[in-house]
Design an enzyme around this catalytic site. Structure first.
Site, mmCIF file in Angstrom:
data_model
loop_
_atom_site.group_PDB
_atom_site.id
_atom_site.type_symbol
_atom_site.label_atom_id
_atom_site.label_comp_id
_atom_site.label_asym_id
_atom_site.label_seq_id
_atom_site.Cartn_x
_atom_site.Cartn_y
_atom_site.Cartn_z
ATOM 1 N N GLU A 301 45.672 42.704 5.707
ATOM 2 C CA GLU A 301 46.035 41.471 4.991
ATOM 3 C C GLU A 301 47.539 41.362 4.775
ATOM 4 O OE1 GLU A 301 42.282 40.212 2.205
ATOM 5 O OE2 GLU A 301 44.170 40.582 1.222
ATOM 6 N N HIS A 330 31.397 61.833 17.503
ATOM 7 C CA HIS A 330 30.182 61.636 18.298
ATOM 8 C C HIS A 330 29.901 60.153 18.484
ATOM 9 C CE1 HIS A 330 29.399 65.957 17.781
ATOM 10 N NE2 HIS A 330 29.929 65.762 16.584
ATOM 11 N N LYS A 446 39.031 30.714 1.247
ATOM 12 C CA LYS A 446 38.488 30.438 -0.087
ATOM 13 C C LYS A 446 38.302 28.932 -0.282
ATOM 14 C CE LYS A 446 40.210 34.567 -2.454
ATOM 15 N NZ LYS A 446 40.834 35.155 -3.621
HETATM 16 O O1 PA5 Z 1 44.479 41.081 -1.606
HETATM 17 C C1 PA5 Z 1 44.088 39.969 -1.907
HETATM 18 O O2 PA5 Z 1 44.825 39.182 -2.507
HETATM 19 C C2 PA5 Z 1 42.664 39.514 -1.635
HETATM 20 O O3 PA5 Z 1 41.988 40.276 -0.729
HETATM 21 C C3 PA5 Z 1 41.907 39.515 -2.957
HETATM 22 O O4 PA5 Z 1 41.880 40.807 -3.462
HETATM 23 C C4 PA5 Z 1 40.483 38.986 -2.800
HETATM 24 O O5 PA5 Z 1 40.469 37.785 -2.105
HETATM 25 C C5 PA5 Z 1 39.862 38.788 -4.177
HETATM 26 O O6 PA5 Z 1 40.667 37.946 -4.933
HETATM 27 P P1 PA5 Z 1 40.523 37.832 -6.487
HETATM 28 O O7 PA5 Z 1 40.805 39.139 -7.104
HETATM 29 O O8 PA5 Z 1 41.479 36.769 -6.878
HETATM 30 O O9 PA5 Z 1 39.091 37.425 -6.743
#
Ligand code: PA5
Length: 473
Positions: A301, A330, A446
């Site tokens: 990410e 394996h 989202k």
């Molecule tokens: O790293 C990030 O920003 C995302 O992966 C969030 O952790 C994930 O989308 C969850 O978001 P939130 O904590 O706002 O629910």
């Protein structure tokens, strides 16, 4: 004293794999960009954009998490973490690394340590089963969402709140929900205040995937009875070494002395120069497999971006993969050893496992000559031999290999490892030319989820995948 966490880069440089690795001249050439990546990180910290480097010093928050854990009614034996992405992967990595193996299956005594469960997803089969196995009076629900509005977490919360209220009534239900979210804004903050739930704050300058040392990770860790102080000590020691206690140190700017910078710079070099975008983190410690899974989110990410920081379209980013040794010897190793040279394998191990299971030299072993080599040896000894053997085999084939090693799988070691990986990610961002702290692709998904479910204000975004009947076979 054993170092809590070391990074051996021999298998990424010419000393280990000849011209498949970076030469001394290559290291000289990348040193300036690497030092600049540290300076960029320092500048963003000074501007207040990134808070993860300051978390190891925040002992007041750690104390608040420990106080909460101690004050829970003794009959509460389970905490369920309702969250997804960074709001679930971090606490799960801590629990897997530091709790007793198979902890959720162990009989519980009153009080600490409590078991943790991570539904993580919204698969109805998992959710229905969770509500079957959790006792309403003995389970506390930690709803975790930094933004406060993630659909999966909201759905989990709505289901649990209704279930808990039905079983216990509103007042008792109220005491068994604790919210971790933004200190001021978002749907969860408003709901928690309206309902009188206890809350913990995620600092606005700490993104979800960098939040493991905020209450996102520390609260569940405290409830599970893990060594929260040790974790922060380990993270602080690595932060001081690989960045600096306050201002950046000269050692931290030196790619030959800073393990996080060396990891970032060499993984980037293998991608950019040698065409190796895939980073396999292969853990030979079961307890650290979920750390490899946490890293998968952190690396993907943070670095997978359409646009560079200067606005150019670059569509760049490495592909992290989590693997388990010896299991994946394996399953995947054939590909890593002989397939395309498009990967770096980063081994994850521990010098001391703290526990050994000796393979008996008893009647069965002595009755079968083919087992004799195992008799009297340790299972950990076997696993370590497999790590060394696999690494040697890949090095012999001039495959790119790194080695992250904990002294022990304890809180200091894990804290140091997490900070090393967070810093490596922070440094890799400028090397790739991208902002490692945003996630526009995740945000878009989202919004499309909201649109698909008809949420007010998102209707214009609704779209279904293209589907041509000629190709539906
Ligand atoms: O790293 C990030 O920003 C995302 O992966 C969030 O952790 C994930 O989308 C969850 O978001 P939130 O904590 O706002 O629910």
């Amino acid at each position: 004293m054993t170092a809590p966490c070391t990074f051996d880069a021999t298998g990424l440089v010419a000393a280990g794999i000849g011209d498949a690795g970076a030469s001394e001249a290559d290291l000289d050439a990348l040193a300036a960009a690497a030092a600049a990546a540290v300076d960029t990180t320092a500048a963003r910290r000074a501007a207040g954009d990134i808070g993860f480097l300051d978390l190891p010093d925040d002992r007041a928050t750690a104390r608040a998490c420990l106080d909460y854990a101690r004050a829970l009614p003794p009959e509460v034996d389970t905490m369920v973490v309702l969250g997804i992405g960074g709001s679930s992967l971090g606490p799960r990595a801590l629990y897997s690394a530091l709790a007793r193996p198979l902890d959720p299956l162990r009989p519980r005594a009153p009080g600490l340590p409590r078991r943790l469960l991570f539904p993580d997803n919204v698969d109805p089969a998992t959710m229905a089963a969770l509500l079957e196995v959790c006792h309403p009076e003995r389970t506390v629900w930690n709803v975790v969402t930094k933004s406060g509005g993630t659909a999966e977490t909201a759905a989990q919360l709505l289901v649990v709140d209704e279930w808990l209220t039905r079983h216990l009534g509103a007042e008792r239900a109220r005491r068994l929900i604790v919210a971790t979210t933004d200190p001021h804004k978002g749907a969860l903050r408003k709901t928690a205040e309206a309902r009188g739930w206890q809350t913990f704050a995620v600092p606005p300058s700490v993104g979800g995937r960098f939040s493991v040392l905020t209450p996102v990770g520390l609260l569940p860790a405290a409830v599970a009875g893990l060594d929260v102080s040790g974790l922060l000590d380990g993270a602080r020691a690595m932060r001081d070494r690989a960045f600096g206690p306050g201002a950046v140190t000269e050692a931290a700017r030196d790619v030959r002395r800073n393990p996080a910078l060396a990891l970032a710079a060499l993984l980037h070099w293998h991608h950019a120069v040698k065409g190796r975008p895939i980073v396999v983190m292969m853990s030979y410690v079961d307890a650290l497999y979920d750390t490899a899974d946490w890293f998968r989110q952190l690396w993907a990410e943070s670095l997978g971006k359409e646009k560079a920081t200067d606005g150019r379209v670059v569509e760049t980013g490495p592909t992290p993969v989590a693997a388990r040794g010896a299991t994946d010897q394996h399953s995947q190793l054939q590909l890593y050893a002989e397939g395309p040279r498009d990967k770096v394998v980063v081994f994850l191990g521990a010098r001391e496992r703290g526990v050994e299971v000796t393979i008996p030299a008893g009647a069965l072993a002595s009755s079968q000559p083919d087992y004799a080599y195992l008799a009297g040896r340790g299972m950990g000894e076997l696993l370590d031999a497999e790590l060394r053997g696999t690494m040697a085999s890949l090095l012999g084939r001039r495959r790119a290999v790194g080695h992250l090693e904990l002294g022990r799988v304890d809180a200091e070691g894990v804290g140091a490892l997490l900070m090393l990986l967070e810093l490596a990610t922070a440094y890799a961002g400028p090397l790739y030319g991208v902002d490692p702290y945003d996630q526009p692709g995740v945000e878009e998904a989202k919004r499309l989820t909201f649109a698909a479910l008809g949420r007010d204000g998102y209707a214009d975004l609704a779209r279904a995948p293209v589907r041509d009947p000629r190709y539906v076979l």
